[in-house]
Design a protein around this motif. Structure first.
Motif, PDB file in Angstrom:
ATOM      1  N   LEU A  48     -25.207   5.890   1.413  1.00 17.56           N
ATOM      2  CA  LEU A  48     -25.737   4.599   1.872  1.00 17.56           C
ATOM      3  C   LEU A  48     -24.909   3.338   1.042  1.00 17.56           C
ATOM      4  CD1 LEU A  48     -27.970   2.809   2.744  1.00 17.56           C
ATOM      5  CD2 LEU A  48     -29.293   3.236   0.929  1.00 17.56           C
ATOM      6  N   GLY A  49     -24.723   3.581  -0.144  1.00 15.87           N
ATOM      7  CA  GLY A  49     -23.840   2.424  -0.692  1.00 15.87           C
ATOM      8  C   GLY A  49     -22.390   2.139  -0.330  1.00 15.87           C
ATOM      9  N   LEU A  52     -23.062  -0.144   3.408  1.00 15.42           N
ATOM     10  CA  LEU A  52     -23.429  -1.330   3.408  1.00 15.42           C
ATOM     11  C   LEU A  52     -22.289  -2.401   3.224  1.00 15.42           C
ATOM     12  CD1 LEU A  52     -26.510  -1.204   0.647  1.00 15.42           C
ATOM     13  CD2 LEU A  52     -26.487  -1.510   3.071  1.00 15.42           C
ATOM     14  N   TRP A  54     -19.021  -0.809   4.389  1.00 19.49           N
ATOM     15  CA  TRP A  54     -18.038   0.063   4.922  1.00 19.49           C
ATOM     16  C   TRP A  54     -16.757  -0.708   5.191  1.00 19.49           C
ATOM     17  CZ3 TRP A  54     -16.474   4.735   4.190  1.00 19.49           C
ATOM     18  CH2 TRP A  54     -15.642   5.389   4.801  1.00 19.49           C
ATOM     19  N   SER A  97     -13.477   1.451  -3.073  1.00 13.64           N
ATOM     20  CA  SER A  97     -14.659   1.038  -3.466  1.00 13.64           C
ATOM     21  C   SER A  97     -14.922   0.621  -4.777  1.00 13.64           C
ATOM     22  CB  SER A  97     -15.525   2.358  -3.198  1.00 13.64           C
ATOM     23  OG  SER A  97     -15.171   3.494  -4.093  1.00 13.64           O
ATOM     24  N   GLY A 101     -16.511  -2.819  -5.755  1.00 16.30           N
ATOM     25  CA  GLY A 101     -17.529  -2.805  -6.551  1.00 16.30           C
ATOM     26  C   GLY A 101     -17.452  -3.654  -7.867  1.00 16.30           C
ATOM     27  N   GLY A 142     -19.094  -2.076 -12.459  1.00 19.97           N
ATOM     28  CA  GLY A 142     -18.844  -2.079 -10.854  1.00 19.97           C
ATOM     29  C   GLY A 142     -17.765  -1.148 -10.772  1.00 19.97           C
ATOM     30  N   TYR A 145     -18.482   2.379 -11.885  1.00 19.22           N
ATOM     31  CA  TYR A 145     -19.610   3.025 -11.319  1.00 19.22           C
ATOM     32  C   TYR A 145     -19.572   4.038 -10.373  1.00 19.22           C
ATOM     33  CZ  TYR A 145     -24.175   3.985  -9.335  1.00 19.22           C
ATOM     34  OH  TYR A 145     -25.196   4.618  -8.615  1.00 19.22           O
ATOM     35  N   PRO A 146     -18.550   3.901  -9.406  1.00 15.60           N
ATOM     36  CA  PRO A 146     -18.132   5.107  -8.410  1.00 15.60           C
ATOM     37  C   PRO A 146     -17.740   6.314  -8.908  1.00 15.60           C
ATOM     38  CG  PRO A 146     -17.572   2.895  -7.547  1.00 15.60           C
ATOM     39  CD  PRO A 146     -17.765   2.521  -8.918  1.00 15.60           C
ATOM     40  N   TRP A 149     -20.748   8.001 -10.725  1.00 17.03           N
ATOM     41  CA  TRP A 149     -21.532   8.551  -9.593  1.00 17.03           C
ATOM     42  C   TRP A 149     -20.728   9.757  -8.886  1.00 17.03           C
ATOM     43  CZ3 TRP A 149     -19.750   8.764  -4.336  1.00 17.03           C
ATOM     44  CH2 TRP A 149     -20.864   9.405  -3.439  1.00 17.03           C
TER      45      TRP A 149
END
Length: 307
Positions: A48-49, A52, A54, A97, A101, A142, A145-146, A149
Motif C-alpha cells: 500500500l505504501g 500511494l 508509485w 522509495s 520517503g 523516512g 524506514y523502508p 520495514w
C-alpha cells in the motif's frame, strides 16, 4: 519617469520568472516522458505504501539506477527475495522509495512545525536551525524506514517458515513412504499444507519443474531465495540422496525429526528469554506504579499526622 521604469522592470522580472518556470516544467515533463513504462502483467501488486507514491518511485528509480553499484543492487535484490518481494518491486525502486520517503517525511515535519509556529500568536517564531534539525531527523526517519520495514518482513517470513517446515516435511515423508515420488509428495504438500511462505515457494518449485527446469535446479533456486540453513540442509540432503540412488524415506524422516527437535529447542529458548525481557518493563513501569499506590497513603499520613 521612475514609475514607468519600475513598472517595466517588474514586467521584465515577471516574464523572466514565468519563462524559467515554463522551461523547468518542460524539462521535467521531457525527462519524465523518457521513462519507459513498466510491464507489471507478471508481477504482484506493490504494498500500500508503494502504491500511494508509485509513479514518483518508478520515475526516480529510472534515474538513480545508473548511480547505484551492481553489488549494492544485488544485495537489495537478495533482501527482496528473502522478503518475497522479488516479483513486486525491483532493487532500484526500493532505493528510490528510501530517497522519496526521506523527502516526504522531511516536508511533513516542516509542515507540522510550521503549523505549530503559526499557532503561536504574539510570540517569536521558531528559528531556522530548529526547522533544519527537525527536517533532518524526519529525513533520516523516512530514509531508513523502508529498510526497517523490509527487515521486519524478512524476520516475519523466516519465523513463519521455521514454524511450518516440520509439518511440511512430515507430509512429504508420509507421501514418499506411501509410494509417491518426490514431485507427487510436493504436490500433496501444497494441496494439504497450510497457507504461508513454504507453500508459495513449493508451488514455485513445481511451476519451474513443469516449465522444464530440472528438479534439482528448481530446489536449489528455492534454497537461494529463502537463504535459510534448515531449508538448504534439507534440499542438499534430498539432492544427494537422489544422486546416489538412496531411499528417500529414511532421509526425509531424519530431516523431519531434526527440524522438529530444532523447533522445540527454539521454543524453549524463547520461553527462557521471556523473564529476562520482562525485567525492563517491570522495573521501568510496573514497579514505580506499585510503589506509588502502596506508599502514597503512608507518605500522606506522615505529612498530615493529625488528619
Amino acid at each position: 519617469m521612475l514609475l514607468e521604469h519600475g513598472t517595466a522592470l517588474i514586467v521584465v522580472v515577471a516574464l523572466a520568472a514565468g519563462l524559467s518556470v515554463a522551461l523547468l516544467a518542460w524539462l521535467l515533463s521531457d525527462a519524465l516522458a523518457s521513462v519507459p513504462a513498466e510491464d507489471r502483467s507478471y508481477k504482484d501488486a506493490p504494498p500500500l505504501g508503494f502504491r500511494l507514491v508509485w509513479y514518483p518511485i518508478h520515475w526516480l528509480s529510472y534515474f538513480i539506477e545508473p548511480l547505484i553499484s551492481a553489488r549494492r543492487l544485488a544485495t537489495i535484490q537478495a533482501q527482496l527475495r528473502q522478503a518475497g518481494l522479488d516479483y513486486t518491486v525491483t532493487a532500484p525502486q526500493m532505493a528510490a522509495s528510501r530517497i522519496l520517503g526521506g523527502a516526504l517525511v522531511a516536508l511533513l515535519c516542516w509542515w507540522g512545525l510550521g503549523s505549530f509556529d503559526g499557532a503561536r500568536a504574539g510570540e517569536a517564531g521558531y528559528s531556522t536551525t530548529l526547522y533544519l534539525q527537525v527536517m533532518g531527523l524526519g529525513a533520516l526517519l523516512g530514509f531508513f524506514y523502508p529498510s526497517f520495514w523490509l527487515r521486519d518482513l524478512m524476520k516475519a517470513r523466516r519465523s513463519e517458515l521455521l514454524k511450518t517446515l516440520p509439518f511440511y516435511l512430515d507430509i512429504i515423508t508420509l507421501c514418499v513412504e506411501a509410494g509417491l515420488n518426490l514431485q507427487g509428495a510436493l504436490n500433496q504438500a501444497v494441496a494439504k499444507g497450510p497457507r504461508g511462505v513454504l507453500r508459495t515457494e513449493i508451488q514455485r518449485v513445481l511451476r519451474d519443474i513443469r516449465a522444464g527446469k530440472a528438479r534439482a535446479d528448481a530446489m536449489r533456486a528455492m534454497a537461494d531465495r529463502l537463504n535459510e540453513p534448515n531449508v538448504t540442509h534439507f534440499i542438499t540432503a534430498v539432492i544427494q540422496a537422489e544422486r546416489m540412488g538412496m531411499n528417500l524415506g529414511p532421509v526425509l524422516r531424519a530431516q523431519a525429526d531434526q527440524r522438529r527437535t530444532e523447533r522445540f529447542a527454539r521454543a524453549e529458548k524463547l520461553a527462557m528469554e521471556a523473564p529476562v525481557k520482562m525485567l525492563f518493563p517491570l522495573i521501568a513501569f510496573i514497579f514505580p506504579c506499585t510503589f506509588i499506590v502502596l506508599f502514597f497513603p503512608i507518605v500522606m499520613k506522615f505529612m498530615h499526622p493529625g488528619v
